[in-house]
Design a protein around this motif. Sequence first.
Motif, PDB file in Angstrom:
ATOM      1  N   GLU A 119     -13.825 107.624  38.054  1.00 46.62           N
ATOM      2  CA  GLU A 119     -13.396 108.280  39.292  1.00 46.62           C
ATOM      3  C   GLU A 119     -12.347 107.455  40.031  1.00 46.62           C
ATOM      4  O   GLU A 119     -11.373 108.016  40.552  1.00 46.62           O
ATOM      5  CB  GLU A 119     -14.601 108.547  40.196  1.00 46.62           C
ATOM      6  CG  GLU A 119     -15.522 109.619  39.652  1.00 46.62           C
ATOM      7  CD  GLU A 119     -16.812 109.777  40.445  1.00 46.62           C
ATOM      8  OE1 GLU A 119     -17.464 110.824  40.269  1.00 46.62           O
ATOM      9  OE2 GLU A 119     -17.176 108.879  41.228  1.00 46.62           O
ATOM     10  N   VAL A 120     -12.532 106.144  40.083  1.00 47.99           N
ATOM     11  CA  VAL A 120     -11.545 105.286  40.753  1.00 47.99           C
ATOM     12  C   VAL A 120     -10.211 105.337  40.007  1.00 47.99           C
ATOM     13  O   VAL A 120      -9.144 105.478  40.619  1.00 47.99           O
ATOM     14  CB  VAL A 120     -12.063 103.837  40.893  1.00 47.99           C
ATOM     15  CG1 VAL A 120     -10.954 102.899  41.369  1.00 47.99           C
ATOM     16  CG2 VAL A 120     -13.253 103.785  41.855  1.00 47.99           C
ATOM     17  N   ALA A 121     -10.263 105.245  38.677  1.00 45.18           N
ATOM     18  CA  ALA A 121      -9.031 105.315  37.879  1.00 45.18           C
ATOM     19  C   ALA A 121      -8.323 106.658  38.097  1.00 45.18           C
ATOM     20  O   ALA A 121      -7.092 106.703  38.255  1.00 45.18           O
ATOM     21  CB  ALA A 121      -9.343 105.101  36.405  1.00 45.18           C
ATOM     22  N   GLU A 122      -9.078 107.734  38.128  1.00 44.49           N
ATOM     23  CA  GLU A 122      -8.477 109.053  38.342  1.00 44.49           C
ATOM     24  C   GLU A 122      -7.914 109.192  39.757  1.00 44.49           C
ATOM     25  O   GLU A 122      -6.903 109.866  39.969  1.00 44.49           O
ATOM     26  CB  GLU A 122      -9.486 110.150  38.031  1.00 44.49           C
ATOM     27  CG  GLU A 122      -9.738 110.265  36.532  1.00 44.49           C
ATOM     28  CD  GLU A 122     -10.785 111.289  36.150  1.00 44.49           C
ATOM     29  OE1 GLU A 122     -11.462 111.847  37.045  1.00 44.49           O
ATOM     30  OE2 GLU A 122     -10.937 111.532  34.938  1.00 44.49           O
ATOM     31  N   ARG A 123      -8.528 108.515  40.729  1.00 46.58           N
ATOM     32  CA  ARG A 123      -7.996 108.561  42.091  1.00 46.58           C
ATOM     33  C   ARG A 123      -6.653 107.834  42.146  1.00 46.58           C
ATOM     34  O   ARG A 123      -5.712 108.284  42.811  1.00 46.58           O
ATOM     35  CB  ARG A 123      -8.981 107.947  43.101  1.00 46.58           C
ATOM     36  CG  ARG A 123      -8.552 108.125  44.533  1.00 46.58           C
ATOM     37  CD  ARG A 123      -8.518 109.592  44.933  1.00 46.58           C
ATOM     38  NE  ARG A 123      -7.733 109.783  46.155  1.00 46.58           N
ATOM     39  CZ  ARG A 123      -7.283 110.942  46.566  1.00 46.58           C
ATOM     40  NH1 ARG A 123      -7.553 112.040  45.891  1.00 46.58           N
ATOM     41  NH2 ARG A 123      -6.576 111.033  47.674  1.00 46.58           N
ATOM     42  N   ILE A 124      -6.553 106.717  41.430  1.00 43.17           N
ATOM     43  CA  ILE A 124      -5.287 105.990  41.358  1.00 43.17           C
ATOM     44  C   ILE A 124      -4.202 106.892  40.762  1.00 43.17           C
ATOM     45  O   ILE A 124      -3.081 106.957  41.275  1.00 43.17           O
ATOM     46  CB  ILE A 124      -5.443 104.689  40.549  1.00 43.17           C
ATOM     47  CG1 ILE A 124      -6.390 103.719  41.275  1.00 43.17           C
ATOM     48  CG2 ILE A 124      -4.081 104.039  40.284  1.00 43.17           C
ATOM     49  CD1 ILE A 124      -6.872 102.564  40.424  1.00 43.17           C
ATOM     50  N   LEU A 125      -4.545 107.615  39.718  1.00 38.90           N
ATOM     51  CA  LEU A 125      -3.606 108.556  39.104  1.00 38.90           C
ATOM     52  C   LEU A 125      -3.226 109.679  40.067  1.00 38.90           C
ATOM     53  O   LEU A 125      -2.062 110.078  40.139  1.00 38.90           O
ATOM     54  CB  LEU A 125      -4.196 109.137  37.819  1.00 38.90           C
ATOM     55  CG  LEU A 125      -4.280 108.150  36.652  1.00 38.90           C
ATOM     56  CD1 LEU A 125      -5.240 108.657  35.585  1.00 38.90           C
ATOM     57  CD2 LEU A 125      -2.897 107.892  36.076  1.00 38.90           C
ATOM     58  N   THR A 126      -4.199 110.172  40.817  1.00 40.43           N
ATOM     59  CA  THR A 126      -3.940 111.224  41.805  1.00 40.43           C
ATOM     60  C   THR A 126      -2.967 110.743  42.874  1.00 40.43           C
ATOM     61  O   THR A 126      -2.160 111.526  43.391  1.00 40.43           O
ATOM     62  CB  THR A 126      -5.256 111.694  42.450  1.00 40.43           C
ATOM     63  OG1 THR A 126      -6.127 112.191  41.432  1.00 40.43           O
ATOM     64  CG2 THR A 126      -5.033 112.774  43.493  1.00 40.43           C
ATOM     65  N   LEU A 127      -3.027 109.456  43.171  1.00 40.98           N
ATOM     66  CA  LEU A 127      -2.093 108.883  44.149  1.00 40.98           C
ATOM     67  C   LEU A 127      -0.710 108.622  43.546  1.00 40.98           C
ATOM     68  O   LEU A 127       0.198 108.169  44.238  1.00 40.98           O
ATOM     69  CB  LEU A 127      -2.660 107.577  44.723  1.00 40.98           C
ATOM     70  CG  LEU A 127      -3.919 107.727  45.582  1.00 40.98           C
ATOM     71  CD1 LEU A 127      -4.459 106.364  45.974  1.00 40.98           C
ATOM     72  CD2 LEU A 127      -3.664 108.593  46.810  1.00 40.98           C
ATOM     73  N   GLY A 128      -0.566 108.908  42.245  1.00 34.88           N
ATOM     74  CA  GLY A 128       0.726 108.762  41.592  1.00 34.88           C
ATOM     75  C   GLY A 128       0.983 107.392  41.004  1.00 34.88           C
ATOM     76  O   GLY A 128       2.130 107.032  40.733  1.00 34.88           O
ATOM     77  N   HIS A 129      -0.070 106.611  40.795  1.00 30.25           N
ATOM     78  CA  HIS A 129       0.063 105.260  40.255  1.00 30.25           C
ATOM     79  C   HIS A 129      -0.747 105.124  38.978  1.00 30.25           C
ATOM     80  O   HIS A 129      -1.488 106.031  38.596  1.00 30.25           O
ATOM     81  CB  HIS A 129      -0.358 104.223  41.303  1.00 30.25           C
ATOM     82  CG  HIS A 129       0.613 104.144  42.429  1.00 30.25           C
ATOM     83  ND1 HIS A 129       1.638 103.247  42.457  1.00 30.25           N
ATOM     84  CD2 HIS A 129       0.743 104.900  43.556  1.00 30.25           C
ATOM     85  CE1 HIS A 129       2.354 103.426  43.555  1.00 30.25           C
ATOM     86  NE2 HIS A 129       1.829 104.432  44.240  1.00 30.25           N
TER      87      HIS A 129
END
Length: 157
Positions: free
Chosen positions: A66-76
Amino acid sequence: MSKTFIGLKQDDVQALAQQLNELLANYQILYMNVRGFHWNIKGENFFELHVKFEELYNDLLLKVDEVAERILTLGHQPLHAFSDYIELSSIAERKQVSDGREAVESIVDGLAQLVARQRTVLAAASDADDEGTAALMSDYISQQEKSLWMYRAYLGH
Protein backbone atom coordinates in the motif's frame (compact mmCIF):
# COMPACT_ATOMS: atom_id res chain seq x y z
CA MET A 1 3.32 26.32 -9.07
CA SER A 2 2.75 23.09 -10.96
CA LYS A 3 0.46 20.36 -9.74
CA THR A 4 0.41 16.60 -10.05
CA PHE A 5 -2.25 14.67 -11.94
CA ILE A 6 -4.14 14.26 -8.64
CA GLY A 7 -4.09 18.01 -7.98
CA LEU A 8 -1.36 18.31 -5.36
CA LYS A 9 1.56 20.73 -5.48
CA GLN A 10 4.70 19.16 -6.99
CA ASP A 11 6.98 20.45 -4.21
CA ASP A 12 4.74 19.00 -1.49
CA VAL A 13 4.51 15.66 -3.28
CA GLN A 14 8.29 15.42 -3.71
CA ALA A 15 8.79 15.75 0.05
CA LEU A 16 5.96 13.31 0.80
CA ALA A 17 7.34 10.73 -1.62
CA GLN A 18 10.72 10.90 0.15
CA GLN A 19 9.09 10.45 3.55
CA LEU A 20 7.01 7.55 2.23
CA ASN A 21 10.11 5.88 0.78
CA GLU A 22 11.76 6.15 4.20
CA LEU A 23 8.62 4.66 5.74
CA LEU A 24 8.70 1.89 3.14
CA ALA A 25 12.29 1.09 4.09
CA ASN A 26 11.32 0.78 7.74
CA TYR A 27 8.37 -1.45 6.87
CA GLN A 28 10.59 -3.73 4.80
CA ILE A 29 13.17 -4.13 7.56
CA LEU A 30 10.53 -4.79 10.21
CA TYR A 31 8.82 -7.25 7.87
CA MET A 32 12.04 -9.22 7.40
CA ASN A 33 12.75 -9.13 11.13
CA VAL A 34 9.32 -10.51 11.98
CA ARG A 35 9.64 -13.12 9.24
CA GLY A 36 12.88 -14.26 10.88
CA PHE A 37 11.26 -14.33 14.31
CA HIS A 38 8.48 -16.50 12.89
CA TRP A 39 10.96 -18.95 11.40
CA ASN A 40 13.34 -19.11 14.36
CA ILE A 41 11.16 -18.80 17.47
CA LYS A 42 11.73 -21.45 20.16
CA GLY A 43 10.53 -22.09 23.67
CA GLU A 44 7.39 -22.52 25.68
CA ASN A 45 5.44 -19.84 23.77
CA PHE A 46 6.38 -21.20 20.35
CA PHE A 47 2.86 -22.02 19.16
CA GLU A 48 1.35 -18.74 20.32
CA LEU A 49 4.15 -16.52 18.99
CA HIS A 50 4.63 -18.44 15.73
CA VAL A 51 1.02 -17.67 14.82
CA LYS A 52 1.16 -14.05 16.05
CA PHE A 53 4.32 -13.36 14.08
CA GLU A 54 2.73 -14.76 10.92
CA GLU A 55 -0.30 -12.49 11.40
CA LEU A 56 2.00 -9.52 11.86
CA TYR A 57 4.27 -10.16 8.90
CA ASN A 58 1.25 -10.67 6.63
CA ASP A 59 -0.12 -7.31 7.78
CA LEU A 60 3.27 -5.63 7.29
CA LEU A 61 3.55 -7.04 3.78
CA LEU A 62 0.12 -5.64 2.90
CA LYS A 63 1.19 -2.24 4.18
CA VAL A 64 4.46 -2.43 2.22
CA ASP A 65 2.41 -2.79 -0.96
CA GLU A 66 0.00 0.00 0.00
CA VAL A 67 2.81 2.44 0.80
CA ALA A 68 4.59 1.62 -2.47
CA GLU A 69 1.35 2.11 -4.41
CA ARG A 70 0.75 5.43 -2.64
CA ILE A 71 4.20 6.59 -3.76
CA LEU A 72 3.26 5.64 -7.32
CA THR A 73 -0.07 7.46 -6.98
CA LEU A 74 1.88 10.57 -6.04
CA GLY A 75 3.80 10.19 -9.31
CA HIS A 76 7.08 8.92 -7.85
CA GLN A 77 8.94 5.64 -7.77
CA PRO A 78 9.07 3.45 -4.67
CA LEU A 79 12.48 2.19 -3.67
CA HIS A 80 12.85 -1.52 -4.26
CA ALA A 81 16.47 -2.38 -3.47
CA PHE A 82 17.27 -3.89 -0.11
CA SER A 83 20.46 -1.80 0.05
CA ASP A 84 18.26 1.33 -0.01
CA TYR A 85 16.11 -0.07 2.78
CA ILE A 86 19.12 -0.79 4.98
CA GLU A 87 20.49 2.70 4.36
CA LEU A 88 17.21 4.55 5.05
CA SER A 89 15.65 2.49 7.83
CA SER A 90 15.88 3.58 11.44
CA ILE A 91 14.68 0.11 12.44
CA ALA A 92 17.71 -2.11 12.87
CA GLU A 93 18.05 -5.42 11.10
CA ARG A 94 17.75 -8.29 13.59
CA LYS A 95 19.46 -11.64 13.05
CA GLN A 96 19.31 -15.02 14.77
CA VAL A 97 16.62 -14.10 17.30
CA SER A 98 14.90 -17.20 18.69
CA ASP A 99 13.88 -15.92 22.14
CA GLY A 100 10.22 -14.90 22.26
CA ARG A 101 10.64 -12.03 24.69
CA GLU A 102 13.52 -10.55 22.71
CA ALA A 103 11.49 -10.84 19.50
CA VAL A 104 8.43 -9.15 21.05
CA GLU A 105 10.61 -6.36 22.49
CA SER A 106 12.04 -5.80 19.01
CA ILE A 107 8.53 -5.71 17.55
CA VAL A 108 7.42 -3.15 20.15
CA ASP A 109 10.41 -0.97 19.27
CA GLY A 110 9.78 -1.32 15.53
CA LEU A 111 6.07 -0.56 15.75
CA ALA A 112 6.77 2.47 17.95
CA GLN A 113 9.19 3.77 15.32
CA LEU A 114 6.61 3.21 12.57
CA VAL A 115 3.92 5.07 14.53
CA ALA A 116 6.23 8.03 15.16
CA ARG A 117 7.32 8.17 11.52
CA GLN A 118 3.70 7.88 10.33
CA ARG A 119 2.69 10.81 12.55
CA THR A 120 5.32 12.91 10.75
CA VAL A 121 4.01 11.77 7.35
CA LEU A 122 0.44 12.44 8.50
CA ALA A 123 1.31 16.02 9.47
CA ALA A 124 3.08 16.65 6.14
CA ALA A 125 0.21 15.08 4.19
CA SER A 126 -2.32 17.22 6.04
CA ASP A 127 -0.27 20.36 5.31
CA ALA A 128 -0.19 19.37 1.63
CA ASP A 129 -3.96 18.70 1.50
CA ASP A 130 -3.12 15.07 0.61
CA GLU A 131 -6.16 13.33 2.04
CA GLY A 132 -5.20 9.95 0.53
CA THR A 133 -1.86 9.75 2.33
CA ALA A 134 -3.30 11.28 5.51
CA ALA A 135 -6.12 8.72 5.65
CA LEU A 136 -3.68 5.85 5.09
CA MET A 137 -1.39 7.06 7.88
CA SER A 138 -4.30 7.65 10.23
CA ASP A 139 -5.56 4.09 9.69
CA TYR A 140 -2.10 2.62 10.23
CA ILE A 141 -1.50 4.63 13.40
CA SER A 142 -4.76 3.57 15.04
CA GLN A 143 -4.17 -0.12 14.18
CA GLN A 144 -0.56 -0.10 15.35
CA GLU A 145 -1.29 1.76 18.57
CA LYS A 146 -3.60 -1.13 19.51
CA SER A 147 -0.95 -3.67 18.49
CA LEU A 148 1.63 -1.82 20.59
CA TRP A 149 -0.66 -1.97 23.60
CA MET A 150 -1.19 -5.71 23.09
CA TYR A 151 2.50 -6.58 22.59
CA ARG A 152 3.43 -4.43 25.59
CA ALA A 153 0.77 -6.22 27.67
CA TYR A 154 2.35 -9.53 26.64
CA LEU A 155 5.66 -8.25 28.02
CA GLY A 156 3.95 -7.20 31.27
CA HIS A 157 4.28 -3.44 30.66
